[in-house]
Design a protein around this motif. Structure first.
Motif, mmCIF file in Angstrom:
data_model
loop_
_atom_site.group_PDB
_atom_site.id
_atom_site.type_symbol
_atom_site.label_atom_id
_atom_site.label_comp_id
_atom_site.label_asym_id
_atom_site.label_seq_id
_atom_site.Cartn_x
_atom_site.Cartn_y
_atom_site.Cartn_z
ATOM 1 N N ARG A 62 -28.720 9.282 2.239
ATOM 2 C CA ARG A 62 -27.565 8.751 1.512
ATOM 3 C C ARG A 62 -26.282 9.201 2.200
ATOM 4 O O ARG A 62 -25.309 8.457 2.246
ATOM 5 N N LYS A 84 -30.721 13.152 0.963
ATOM 6 C CA LYS A 84 -31.693 12.072 1.035
ATOM 7 C C LYS A 84 -31.543 11.157 -0.182
ATOM 8 O O LYS A 84 -31.018 11.556 -1.215
ATOM 9 N N ARG A 85 -32.002 9.938 -0.045
ATOM 10 C CA ARG A 85 -31.910 8.961 -1.136
ATOM 11 C C ARG A 85 -32.711 9.392 -2.361
ATOM 12 O O ARG A 85 -32.390 8.986 -3.480
#
Length: 114
Positions: A62, A84-85
């Motif tokens: 992200r 991270k997403r």
């Protein structure tokens, strides 16, 4: 480095941006033909292996927040936090070595999960 070339700091920032945007074409233009990448999992892999192993097939991150960046001669040291997403995040440090205005080598030192 010619007068029109971006600074080494800007090139490094642009490399991380290209990674987030999945722009291998942009990143590839920043790397020398004999570029190598090393990490605890990779020992001086070449450009082709770097793009195959280190660039996700699907977006994973992200954001990448640069927390420290220092340029000394041909080397740039960077500490960053990657989000991270899936919500996880971690910190790493990298040493990027330049030849002229392109990146010739990257060494990654894994940090910890945050």
């Amino acid at each position: 480095m010619n007068a029109m070339a971006p600074s080494r700091e800007q090139t490094v920032r642009d490399l991380y941006a290209a990674y987030l945007e999945d722009r291998k074409d942009v990143a590839g233009a920043m790397l020398t033909e004999d570029f190598t990448f090393s990490s605890p999992r990779d020992d001086h892999i070449d450009r082709a292996a770097y793009f195959e192993r280190c660039w996700p097939k699907e977006p994973v991150f992200r954001a990448i927040h640069i927390e420290f960046l220092a340029v000394v001669g041909d080397e740039v040291a960077v500490r960053y936090r990657a989000e991270k997403r899936d919500g996880a995040s971690f910190g790493n440090m990298e040493s990027l070595c330049f030849r002229g205005d392109r990146i010739a080598a990257v060494e990654v030192y894994f940090g910890r999960n945050l």
